[in-house]
Write a protein that holds these residues in place. Structure first.
Motif, short mmCIF file in Angstrom:
data_model
loop_
_atom_site.label_atom_id
_atom_site.label_comp_id
_atom_site.label_asym_id
_atom_site.label_seq_id
_atom_site.Cartn_x
_atom_site.Cartn_y
_atom_site.Cartn_z
N VAL A 288 0.87 -1.02 0.00
CA VAL A 288 -0.03 0.19 0.14
C VAL A 288 0.94 0.88 0.14
CG1 VAL A 288 -1.61 1.37 0.97
CG2 VAL A 288 -1.68 -1.19 1.50
N GLY A 289 0.19 2.08 -0.91
CA GLY A 289 1.06 3.67 -1.27
C GLY A 289 0.83 4.62 -1.59
N PHE A 290 1.37 5.53 -1.28
CA PHE A 290 0.89 6.89 -2.56
C PHE A 290 0.91 7.60 -3.23
CE2 PHE A 290 0.87 7.19 2.53
CZ PHE A 290 -1.09 7.41 2.86
N ASP A 291 -0.37 8.11 -3.70
CA ASP A 291 0.31 9.50 -5.07
C ASP A 291 -0.14 8.81 -6.42
OD1 ASP A 291 0.16 12.08 -3.58
OD2 ASP A 291 2.37 11.14 -3.26
N PHE A 292 -1.32 9.13 -7.29
CA PHE A 292 -0.59 8.36 -8.89
C PHE A 292 -0.13 9.21 -9.68
CE2 PHE A 292 -3.31 8.59 -12.95
CZ PHE A 292 -4.10 7.34 -12.46
N ILE A 309 -2.84 5.65 -2.62
CA ILE A 309 -3.98 6.20 -1.65
C ILE A 309 -3.22 7.43 -2.34
CG2 ILE A 309 -4.39 7.48 0.15
CD1 ILE A 309 -4.43 4.90 1.48
N CYS A 310 -4.25 8.05 -2.90
CA CYS A 310 -3.98 9.87 -3.27
C CYS A 310 -5.16 11.03 -2.83
CB CYS A 310 -4.81 9.42 -5.20
SG CYS A 310 -3.96 8.04 -5.65
N GLN A 311 -4.41 12.21 -2.44
CA GLN A 311 -4.86 12.99 -2.20
C GLN A 311 -5.28 14.13 -3.28
OE1 GLN A 311 -1.36 14.30 0.11
NE2 GLN A 311 -1.75 12.53 0.35
N ARG A 312 -4.58 13.90 -4.68
CA ARG A 312 -4.92 14.80 -5.64
C ARG A 312 -4.55 15.85 -5.10
NH1 ARG A 312 -9.49 13.73 -9.27
NH2 ARG A 312 -6.84 13.37 -9.92
N PRO A 313 -3.41 15.99 -5.53
CA PRO A 313 -2.24 17.25 -5.68
C PRO A 313 -2.44 18.39 -6.60
CG PRO A 313 -0.75 15.84 -6.11
CD PRO A 313 -1.72 15.10 -5.36
N PRO A 339 -10.75 20.18 3.38
CA PRO A 339 -10.60 19.34 3.33
C PRO A 339 -10.77 18.74 1.76
CG PRO A 339 -12.13 18.60 3.90
CD PRO A 339 -12.37 19.87 4.02
N MET A 340 -9.15 17.23 1.32
CA MET A 340 -8.88 17.13 0.02
C MET A 340 -10.54 16.08 -0.18
SD MET A 340 -8.21 18.42 -2.80
CE MET A 340 -9.40 19.72 -2.82
N PRO A 341 -10.77 15.44 -0.67
CA PRO A 341 -11.10 13.85 -0.94
C PRO A 341 -9.65 13.13 -1.20
CG PRO A 341 -11.05 14.76 -3.35
CD PRO A 341 -10.72 15.46 -2.03
N ILE A 342 -10.32 11.66 -0.68
CA ILE A 342 -8.64 11.21 -0.33
C ILE A 342 -9.06 9.67 -0.59
CG2 ILE A 342 -7.18 9.84 0.97
CD1 ILE A 342 -7.94 11.36 3.75
N ASP A 343 -8.67 9.54 -2.26
CA ASP A 343 -8.98 8.07 -3.44
C ASP A 343 -8.20 7.42 -3.33
OD1 ASP A 343 -10.39 10.24 -4.49
OD2 ASP A 343 -9.22 10.65 -5.60
N ILE A 344 -8.75 6.34 -3.31
CA ILE A 344 -8.63 5.36 -3.80
C ILE A 344 -8.14 4.70 -4.86
CG2 ILE A 344 -8.85 2.36 -2.14
CD1 ILE A 344 -10.51 3.40 0.07
N ILE A 345 -7.21 3.95 -5.04
CA ILE A 345 -6.81 2.97 -6.72
C ILE A 345 -6.19 2.24 -6.91
CG2 ILE A 345 -5.86 4.48 -8.28
CD1 ILE A 345 -7.43 5.93 -8.41
N THR A 346 -6.88 0.84 -7.31
CA THR A 346 -6.68 -0.30 -7.73
C THR A 346 -6.08 -1.03 -9.06
OG1 THR A 346 -8.17 -1.38 -8.13
CG2 THR A 346 -8.23 -0.84 -5.68
N ILE A 347 -6.24 -1.72 -10.05
CA ILE A 347 -5.44 -1.83 -10.87
C ILE A 347 -6.70 -1.91 -11.55
CG2 ILE A 347 -6.40 -4.29 -10.39
CD1 ILE A 347 -2.90 -5.16 -11.85
N GLU A 348 -7.86 -2.02 -11.21
CA GLU A 348 -8.84 -1.75 -11.75
C GLU A 348 -9.82 -0.82 -12.40
OE1 GLU A 348 -10.26 -4.42 -13.95
OE2 GLU A 348 -8.94 -5.24 -13.43
#
Lengths: 355, 355
Positions: A288-292, A309-313, A339-348
DNA sequence: CTGAAAGCGCTTACAG
DNA sequence: CTGAAAGCGCTTACAG
């Protein structure tokens, strides 16, 4: 069964006609200026309310001759991380949108490994003729000093990306870092059973500058601890150097801890992905890590990273300037914490993430 | 270390001066109108390029007197689902933004359980003076007939929420439904071990109208099947009625299948959350469902629902109209498929989801 | 306290 | 093929 929207624009002229005054007077009321008798003010206000007058912001932007100058003070993009490039992209988008409103924005970039560059840039800003400054507060003490000077000069300040104790005038826009950590913990908890081993990895140069990583880690540990599932959690700091050196450290620690989950606290998770990609002989834990970032998404797509986990810089940068616009031009109240949304990104779902 | 943005707006007047023509001629070139000699056209184009002229879209929006009429044809919000209310919210936001550009939008709502209401509304649209229509194609055959009529009358069409085989002129904006199902499968795969039992629940009235649910289910099953982890997957349809009746059905099926994961294929997942909340004696499986509705979020917050997958109906509505604006006014090419992001919401990030 | 007039950067008839 | 003028809905000096 059908909702209608009709009516040609009901404008300042119509109000003036109805109130038997000139448009200048209407304008005075609209913009809460002095020099209007209470009687006419009331009459006009009533008409505005009755007809639900909506000003045409495009017309306003045309006629108003603003002379606002904003500054942006963020880290420069380094080879190691494209994170700040994303932020800058959002800032440039906002700059372009704000230009027609007569807003000039200047971007100052500092080196987050060299506090002198921060001092120099902030001095430049103080000597400039700026109305507000967007700050990414990496250097806590220096930022504190800087915002104090700003406030003496009536310069509005707003933080992005991470918050610090010394207050800015317009608050903070970015993720709630504790929640960001908790979310990582939440995802982790779905991946493993009771008693599993978790390794938290900080991969960074000059870790002293990254106090905000601690907040994430706190949230992460706290969430998992409260589950009472007897997880074994260790934390390891790895200095960010050449890949070869990081690889050596990874090898050591993976063998030492044999974790079921690897939690990488920042955007350097692609390095860990690469490590397991290059070492198929080692059983890959969940990661598990951060940023798109492109390289992170690459290893996500390869199945090496499980959750980003992405916080939309980009949005942080965009909205920071957008809030300044709204504060100065629309006189909107801005809350202390945006607050910014905190997004969850997976392979799908990564392929649909960008707009 | 610093990027400057300077220059007062370089406008149509400046171009005219440099080219020794009137602003009307510049306007003709800018908008690709006839009646300009090749020589002056080239001269002006060169200047535009050299000075990187950017038109002020606010000035344009002020002076242009558009007379565009858009229609929106979507299901009405029912008590059972606030999904379409969210979509409508986004549409209203767009309507407000488009009004100053001289665009009038009319919303037509039909009852998704009564095809006659669709026919009636679509007839109204055909008799109106619309330039384009946004359609949520629930009734496949009737929509096909409707868009054919639209196209005869040069009415542009665009789909939202789900796609159908008969093409609209401006494509589809919404989630890739197969991927939506795959993502649910992906999340499911993290929750359970090999050989686990999965129950797919369709809770709906008049299921024949919801062909798009099948696409999701296909993606879901396909993803899980390809993992070769020997999952046992069953599908059950439950008619959507009073809670008490649904509860009875749930009770039966939960006892019959004792699933490790419950996948609810639409936004009715709160019902399932409520069921397990009301029956603490029954072991709760993991629950995955759809849409950021208040009641779903309530049960997410209570820990009854594990993952909500969200496809931003508000953004779909907003962007559908936004695309029409860009198509008609900015003459932008619009791609055939405008995918929406597919978001993952858990108990730890739902509070930051709304903007 | 109030109003007439000019102007923001475009587009649109209309006249030549 | 080209230009002068009016106007979109506001704001801003300036004059009274």
């Amino acid at each position: 069964m059908s909702e209608d929207k009709g009516k040609k624009h009901f404008g300042i002229k119509d109000i003036a006609r109805l109130a038997n005054v000139s448009i200048a007077t209407v304008d005075r009321v609209l913009n809460n200026r002095k020099d209007v008798s209470d009687a006419t003010r009331k009459k006009i206000k009533d008409i505005i309310k009755e007809y639900n007058y909506q000003p045409n912001i495009y017309a306003r932007s045309l006629s108003v001759k603003n002379n606002l100058n904003f500054a942006v003070l963020i880290p420069k993009t380094s080879l190691e991380t494209g994170y700040w490039q994303l932020c800058l992209d959002g800032i440039h988008k906002a700059i372009k949108e704000l230009e027609p409103f007569g807003i000039q924005t200047t971007v100052f970039l500092y080196d987050q490994e060299d506090v002198d560059t921060f001092a120099k840039a902030s001095a430049q800003i103080l000597n400039g003729k700026f109305n507000a400054v967007v700050i990414a507060p990496i250097f806590i003490n220096e930022t504190e000093h800087f915002v104090k000077e700003c406030h003496k000069r009536k310069l509005q300040t707003i933080y992005i990306n991470s918050d610090i104790p010394s207050k800015s005038t317009l608050g903070y826009i970015g993720p709630d870092l504790n929640s960001t950590g908790r979310l990582a913990g939440n995802l982790t908890s779905y991946l493993i059973g009771a008693g599993s081993k978790i390794l938290i990895l900080n991969i960074a140069k000059g870790l002293e500058n990254y106090k905000y990583l601690d907040t994430k880690i706190e949230g992460y540990k706290e969430y998992l601890f409260n589950l009472n599932r007897d997880f074994k959690i260790d934390v390891v700091d790895i200095p960010f150097n050449e890949y070869d050196e990081v690889e050596k450290e990874l090898q050591l620690n993976v063998h030492k801890y044999t974790p079921d989950v690897l939690f990488v606290t920042n955007s350097r998770v692609s390095i860990v992905g690469r490590f397991f990609y290059d070492h198929p002989e080692i059983t890959k834990p969940y990661i598990v890590g951060f940023d798109f970032l492109k390289e992170n998404v690459d290893y996500l797509a390869k199945g090496m990273v499980d959750f980003l986990i992405c916080q939309r810089p980009d949005k942080q940068g965009y909205f920071a300037l957008n809030y300044l616009y709204r504060f100065f031009l629309l006189k909107e109240e801005v809350g202390d914490f945006k607050p910014m949304p905190i997004d969850i990104i997976t392979i799908e779902n990564y392929m649909f993430y960008e707009n």
